[in-house]
Scaffold this motif. Structure first.
Motif, PDB file in Angstrom:
ATOM      1  N   THR A 319       0.833  -1.207   0.000  1.00 42.33           N
ATOM      2  CA  THR A 319       0.000   0.000   0.000  1.00 42.33           C
ATOM      3  C   THR A 319       0.866   1.255   0.000  1.00 42.33           C
ATOM      4  N   ALA A 320       2.024   1.175   0.635  1.00 40.99           N
ATOM      5  CA  ALA A 320       2.936   2.328   0.709  1.00 40.99           C
ATOM      6  C   ALA A 320       3.394   2.782  -0.671  1.00 40.99           C
ATOM      7  N   PHE A 321       3.292   1.903  -1.669  1.00 42.02           N
ATOM      8  CA  PHE A 321       3.764   2.223  -3.020  1.00 42.02           C
ATOM      9  C   PHE A 321       2.631   2.557  -3.985  1.00 42.02           C
ATOM     10  N   VAL A 322       1.389   2.550  -3.486  1.00 43.53           N
ATOM     11  CA  VAL A 322       0.231   2.825  -4.334  1.00 43.53           C
ATOM     12  C   VAL A 322      -0.015   4.333  -4.389  1.00 43.53           C
ATOM     13  N   ARG A 323      -0.060   4.873  -5.587  1.00 44.72           N
ATOM     14  CA  ARG A 323      -0.330   6.318  -5.747  1.00 44.72           C
ATOM     15  C   ARG A 323      -0.808   6.586  -7.171  1.00 44.72           C
ATOM     16  N   GLN A 324      -1.283   7.799  -7.388  1.00 44.27           N
ATOM     17  CA  GLN A 324      -1.715   8.221  -8.716  1.00 44.27           C
ATOM     18  C   GLN A 324      -0.559   8.883  -9.454  1.00 44.27           C
ATOM     19  N   ASP A 325      -0.505   8.675 -10.770  1.00 40.55           N
ATOM     20  CA  ASP A 325       0.503   9.349 -11.568  1.00 40.55           C
ATOM     21  C   ASP A 325      -0.019  10.720 -11.994  1.00 40.55           C
ATOM     22  N   ASP A 326       0.734  11.416 -12.810  1.00 41.24           N
ATOM     23  CA  ASP A 326       0.355  12.772 -13.213  1.00 41.24           C
ATOM     24  C   ASP A 326      -0.964  12.805 -13.975  1.00 41.24           C
ATOM     25  N   ALA A 327      -1.305  11.691 -14.606  1.00 44.24           N
ATOM     26  CA  ALA A 327      -2.567  11.620 -15.347  1.00 44.24           C
ATOM     27  C   ALA A 327      -3.735  11.223 -14.458  1.00 44.24           C
ATOM     28  N   GLY A 328      -3.464  10.966 -13.182  1.00 42.61           N
ATOM     29  CA  GLY A 328      -4.529  10.592 -12.254  1.00 42.61           C
ATOM     30  C   GLY A 328      -4.832   9.117 -12.227  1.00 42.61           C
TER      31      GLY A 328
END
Length: 386
Positions: A319-328
């Motif tokens: 979970t610590a590595f889950v995120r949105q990129d610049d495109a969302g």
């Protein structure tokens, strides 16, 4: 009961046993007992009075593939044997007579037969054989023993107790179309994949993916701020994602239905193929070689299957590595400095020291989840600071 009768009876050992006979039973000369017994007590029972023999290996008939019932029993025995007695419907047995020995905690049954529970018995036999008849945990099983010498009544009970008409949540979600977008999302990573959307869709032959498991994995990776929108208490404790598949499915249905959860829905669809690839990779991760985790299945020296109880704390740590990129778009973005080896070593230590060598304990231990998440969180912070 004299020595001869005792020698000819079946010794059914129990943990607890109560006489729950109704007034009608007493008038008719019947008795009914109920309680819990070690699963080993039911392995040698006959099932000649049952209208349904064990369907996977029915005597004298062509061998059949495991049904969803068999798969569900196997999953419980593999991942949560300590919860078997409350997740399984138990077993109904008939006997022509019975004598209770409270001192030895044994019911001495004359001519006993299973009349409901042959599928459970078959899967328990498979479980014991798989572990050389000495599993790490001998599960308990609920039982009901009906004592009567009325053969006609026994036949009627067998028929009545085997009448089933169960529609599970997965079928309801499938009929409502709530799994259609998820199937399209999965196909971005698995082009020919089909999700199980009904009770009749079997996963054992590889035609359908396990939809409920996919949803569990998605929630295991879900960031805390999204879980809070679902009113999940203590969102950092991902234990429910391992042990409560029905809850996960219902949460997903809510995400589909409620417009204000659109961002959570986007996360689910974006992460679905990523999460499933991660799950499949860790289920057969060769990095577990040499860890001496005895619950891992090995074939020809290779890691074949890592129990879900070990896998889910590892997945939740990602979970610590889950995120949105610049495109969302949601994705999994571990930093270059991170390696699986350190997570495997930490999982091994948690398995041994916190979970006491039991995968189902590990899957339900908040301390195991917290320990592994601390490691990935450190790497995530280092990655953002570079």
């Amino acid at each position: 009961m004299n020595a001869t009768q005792k020698a000819n009876s079946y010794p059914f050992r129990y943990h607890s046993c109560r006489n729950i006979s109704s007034p009608e039973d007493e008038v008719a000369g019947r008795r009914v007992y109920s309680g819990h017994a070690p699963a080993s007590s039911v392995l040698e029972l006959e099932d000649n009075e049952n209208v349904r023999e064990y369907l996977v290996d029915a005597k004298g008939k062509q061998r059949r593939s495991p049904t969803l019932v068999h798969q569900a029993i196997r999953k419980t025995l593999m991942d949560q044997p300590d919860q078997f007695s409350i997740l399984n419907g138990g077993m109904v047995v008939v006997a022509r007579s019975a004598t209770v020995d409270d001192k030895e905690r044994t019911l001495h049954l004359a001519r006993p037969s299973i009349i409901n529970g042959s599928q459970t018995q078959g899967e328990l036999r498979r479980y014991f054989e798989k572990h050389g008849n000495h599993p790490d945990h001998i599960p308990s099983i609920k039982f009901e023993v009906i004592v009567t010498d009325d053969d006609a009544l026994i036949a009627e009970i067998s028929i009545a107790r085997n009448f089933q008409n169960d529609v599970r949540a997965i079928s309801i979600a499938g009929r409502r179309g709530q799994l259609d977008d998820l199937e399209v999302a999965i196909q971005k990573g698995f082009p020919s994949a089909k999700l199980r959307k009904a009770e009749t869709d079997l996963t054992s032959d590889g035609d359908f993916l396990d939809t409920e498991k996919i949803i569990q994995v998605i929630f295991a990776l879900m960031p805390e701020h999204l879980l809070r929108k679902l009113d999940v208490a203590e969102p950092s404790a991902k234990v429910f994602t391992y042990s409560q598949k029905t809850r996960c499915l219902k949460l997903y249905q809510r995400v589909v239905e409620e417009n204000e959860l659109a961002d959570v829905y986007d996360y689910c669809l974006d992460l679905a193929p990523v999460a499933w690839k991660l799950y499949e990779r860790w289920k057969a991760h060769q990095g577990f070689k040499g860890t001496r985790i005895r619950s891992i299945e090995r074939e020809d020296g290779r890691i074949a299957d890592v129990p879900d109880g070990v896998i889910f704390p590892i997945l939740a740590a990602h979970t610590a590595f889950v995120r949105q990129d610049d495109a969302g778009t949601w994705g999994l973005h571990p930093p270059n400095a991170f390696s699986d080896a350190e997570l495997i070593e930490s999982a091994k230590q948690a398995y041994m020291e916190i979970a006491d060598h039991n995968p189902w304990n590990m899957g339900k231990s908040r301390a195991c989840y917290s320990t592994l998440l601390q490691i990935t969180s450190i790497y995530a912070k280092l990655g953002t600071s570079l």
